[in-house]
Design an enzyme around this catalytic site. Structure first.
Site, PDB file in Angstrom:
ATOM      1  N   GLN A 111     -13.850  50.505 151.177  1.00  0.00           N
ATOM      2  CA  GLN A 111     -14.123  49.463 150.191  1.00  0.00           C
ATOM      3  C   GLN A 111     -13.869  48.073 150.776  1.00  0.00           C
ATOM      4  O   GLN A 111     -14.585  47.117 150.477  1.00  0.00           O
ATOM      5  CB  GLN A 111     -13.229  49.683 148.965  1.00  0.00           C
ATOM      6  CG  GLN A 111     -13.640  48.909 147.736  1.00  0.00           C
ATOM      7  CD  GLN A 111     -14.689  49.637 146.914  1.00  0.00           C
ATOM      8  OE1 GLN A 111     -14.614  50.840 146.720  1.00  0.00           O
ATOM      9  NE2 GLN A 111     -15.678  48.911 146.442  1.00  0.00           N
ATOM     10  N   LYS A 126      -8.719  50.802 145.671  1.00  0.00           N
ATOM     11  CA  LYS A 126      -9.299  52.005 145.058  1.00  0.00           C
ATOM     12  C   LYS A 126      -8.194  52.726 144.313  1.00  0.00           C
ATOM     13  O   LYS A 126      -7.024  52.598 144.661  1.00  0.00           O
ATOM     14  CB  LYS A 126      -9.850  52.931 146.135  1.00  0.00           C
ATOM     15  CG  LYS A 126     -10.876  53.910 145.627  1.00  0.00           C
ATOM     16  CD  LYS A 126     -12.237  53.250 145.548  1.00  0.00           C
ATOM     17  CE  LYS A 126     -13.270  54.111 144.911  1.00  0.00           C
ATOM     18  NZ  LYS A 126     -14.607  53.526 145.093  1.00  0.00           N
ATOM     19  N   ASP A 166     -15.738  54.745 138.915  1.00  0.00           N
ATOM     20  CA  ASP A 166     -16.230  55.538 140.045  1.00  0.00           C
ATOM     21  C   ASP A 166     -16.503  56.917 139.432  1.00  0.00           C
ATOM     22  O   ASP A 166     -16.672  57.014 138.208  1.00  0.00           O
ATOM     23  CB  ASP A 166     -15.181  55.577 141.175  1.00  0.00           C
ATOM     24  CG  ASP A 166     -15.762  56.014 142.516  1.00  0.00           C
ATOM     25  OD1 ASP A 166     -16.255  55.166 143.259  1.00  0.00           O
ATOM     26  OD2 ASP A 166     -15.737  57.232 142.831  1.00  0.00           O
ATOM     27  N   THR A 210     -25.826  49.821 141.574  1.00  0.00           N
ATOM     28  CA  THR A 210     -25.655  50.545 142.837  1.00  0.00           C
ATOM     29  C   THR A 210     -26.983  51.177 143.263  1.00  0.00           C
ATOM     30  O   THR A 210     -27.409  51.054 144.418  1.00  0.00           O
ATOM     31  CB  THR A 210     -24.553  51.608 142.710  1.00  0.00           C
ATOM     32  OG1 THR A 210     -23.420  51.006 142.082  1.00  0.00           O
ATOM     33  CG2 THR A 210     -24.149  52.141 144.061  1.00  0.00           C
ATOM     34  N   ASN A 241     -24.622  58.346 138.165  1.00  0.00           N
ATOM     35  CA  ASN A 241     -25.073  57.000 137.834  1.00  0.00           C
ATOM     36  C   ASN A 241     -25.899  56.360 138.955  1.00  0.00           C
ATOM     37  O   ASN A 241     -26.894  55.670 138.717  1.00  0.00           O
ATOM     38  CB  ASN A 241     -23.804  56.179 137.525  1.00  0.00           C
ATOM     39  CG  ASN A 241     -24.087  54.725 137.406  1.00  0.00           C
ATOM     40  OD1 ASN A 241     -23.906  53.976 138.352  1.00  0.00           O
ATOM     41  ND2 ASN A 241     -24.583  54.316 136.253  1.00  0.00           N
TER      42      ASN A 241
END
Ligand code: GLU
Length: 450
Positions: A111, A126, A166, A210, A241
């Protein structure tokens, strides 16, 4: 290999012997940045690599919640504030049964560089829990989220650490987490979390970001190859997603997702998941039964192949692994190599094992793009959500989408130029890793001893 680099890798392996995913990602990133480390002897002097692999801090906490029958359950929660050199720690929360410290740490490390690539002021973090959301009632999810936030709230804040979703954490969970934060702190700080509902400060396009970003990045790759997205057939693993966003954007641009896999096998839809009805059904499957994609095949009368993955099929143009880490092992990579498919665009975090990735990157004519660049649009739009929250404004969908598009173009261009600068040709993996790393390293050097 550069001595300093190999020493830090050896040290990491020794210190983190029980954390295979974390060791894997460190080896992957560090093997790419060798030319940069060679060109910057000051990294060794200031121990930039040694600092880079040590999270600034990491919390582990107990999350106790009561189920609908009045029984108690104890889960473990984590938040890793990996690197704050570029901005508040930023990154999602993953609620999944198999989550452990190694997974949270690998995701936090990745990340950091991903967020650097967005060009926006966000550090890397995270978190998550080994809580299994499958089959839980809404009330159980609510109680779990409240308990989770009760443990976490004092360590986060709009200028400190900004979690998001997430796997296992979507709009519903974000709402419950924010509600509990607001209740505990008694302030309106909606910039503390992103991926919010539109009614309380969420950003338009965030749910799609995303997947849309991944397709925008793919377009840049295709343009580089004098090719175009029109008519492309895409194989996507996973139907969460991200895959949903890819399906929507691919359809808008005249491409189609024809292969989709889930934990139970894969389906092949020659017409593509490209009508509104089909795309909504994907959303419905994700919400109701994320372990099975067979219901799609049953509903739309297409082929379903149980218990395996589609890597290696020849009748696609682009592979986009968008499910979990280490989805593509060496065995699958060999099938991909045999298929002759030209584009391998990673989307999920670390979807390819290191040996599989090395094999794919060695192949002349196969273009490999790394997930930390390709999926950065999600967190990038989260950073835009933070800007909107601090301005107390909501930007239009068009404005957010345009910024996302520019961001993805930029990430591709920076990666390409960085690889060229180091004489590596069109190597998007190395270019992305070096560009992200360099930005974080510079900020760390300028901030002194931290
Ligand atoms: N979990 C997503 C990621 O890995 C989103 C993080 C965010 O929006 O902060 O990038």
């Amino acid at each position: 290999m550069n001595k300093y680099l190999s020493n830090v890798i050896e040290d990491t392996k020794r210190k983190h012997a029980s954390e295979p995913e974390f060791v894997q990602t460190v080896e992957d990133v560090f093997s790419s940045v060798e030319p940069l480390v060679n060109a910057h002897p000051e990294y060794e002097k200031f121990d930039i690599l040694g600092r880079m692999v040590e999270p600034e801090r990491m919390f582990i906490f107990r999350v106790v919640w009561m189920d609908d029958n009045g029984e108690y359950h104890t889960n473990r929660g984590w938040r890793c504030q990996f690197n704050g050199a570029l901005g508040p720690y930023k990154g999602g929360l993953r609620f999944q049964k198999n989550v452990n410290e190694s997974i949270i740490k690998f995701l936090g490390f990745e990340q950091t560089f991903k967020n650097a690539l967005t060009g926006l002021p966000i550090g890397g973090g995270k978190g998550g829990s080994d809580f299994d959301p499958a089959g839980k009632s809404d009330a159980e999810i609510l109680r779990f989220c409240q308990s989770y936030m009760t443990a976490l709230y004092r360590y986060i804040g709009p200028d400190v650490d900004v979690p998001a979703g997430d796997m296992g954490v979507g709009k519903r969970e974000i709402g419950y987490l924010f509600g509990q934060y607001r209740r505990l702190k008694g302030v309106w700080e909606n910039g503390v979390i992103t991926g919010k509902g539109l009614s309380y400060g969420g950003s338009l396009i965030r749910p799609e970001a995303t997947g849309y970003g991944a397709v925008y990045y793919l377009e840049e790759v295709l343009e580089h190859e004098n090719d175009s997205i029109e008519g492309k057939r895409i194989g996507v693993s996973g139907f969460g997603n991200v895959a949903w966003g890819i399906m929507k954007k691919a359809t808008q641009l005249g491409a189609k997702v024809t292969y989709v896999s889930g934990p139970d096998g894969y389906f092949y839809d020659p017409d593509g998941v490209s009508t509104e009805e089909k795309i909504s059904f994907i959303e419905h499957m994700r919400a109701t039964d994320p372990r099975h994609c067979k219901p799609y095949a049953d509903k739309f009368g297409v082929e379903f192949v149980p218990g395996t993955k589609f890597w290696g099929v020849k009748d696609v143009d682009v592979y986009m692994p968008s499910a979990v880490q280490n989805d593509v092992t060496l065995e699958w990579a060999e099938k991909i190599l045999e298929s002759g498919v030209k584009y391998y665009i990673e989307v999920a975090n670390m979807p390819t094992t290191n040996e599989a990735l090395a094999a794919l990157r060695r192949k002349e004519g196969l273009i490999v793009a790394p997930s930390k660049a390709v999926n950065a649009g999600g967190v990038g739009v989260s950073a835009l959500e933070m800007s909107q929250n601090s301005e107390r404004l909501v930007w239009s969908a068009k404005e957010v989408d345009e910024q996302l598009h520019r961001m993805m173009k930029n990430i591709h261009d920076v990666s390409m130029k960085t690889a060229e600068e180091f004489g590596l040709g069109y190597d998007l993996v190395a270019g992305g890793n070096i560009a992200g790393f360099k930005k974080v390293a510079e900020a760390m050097l300028e901030q002194g001893v931290f």
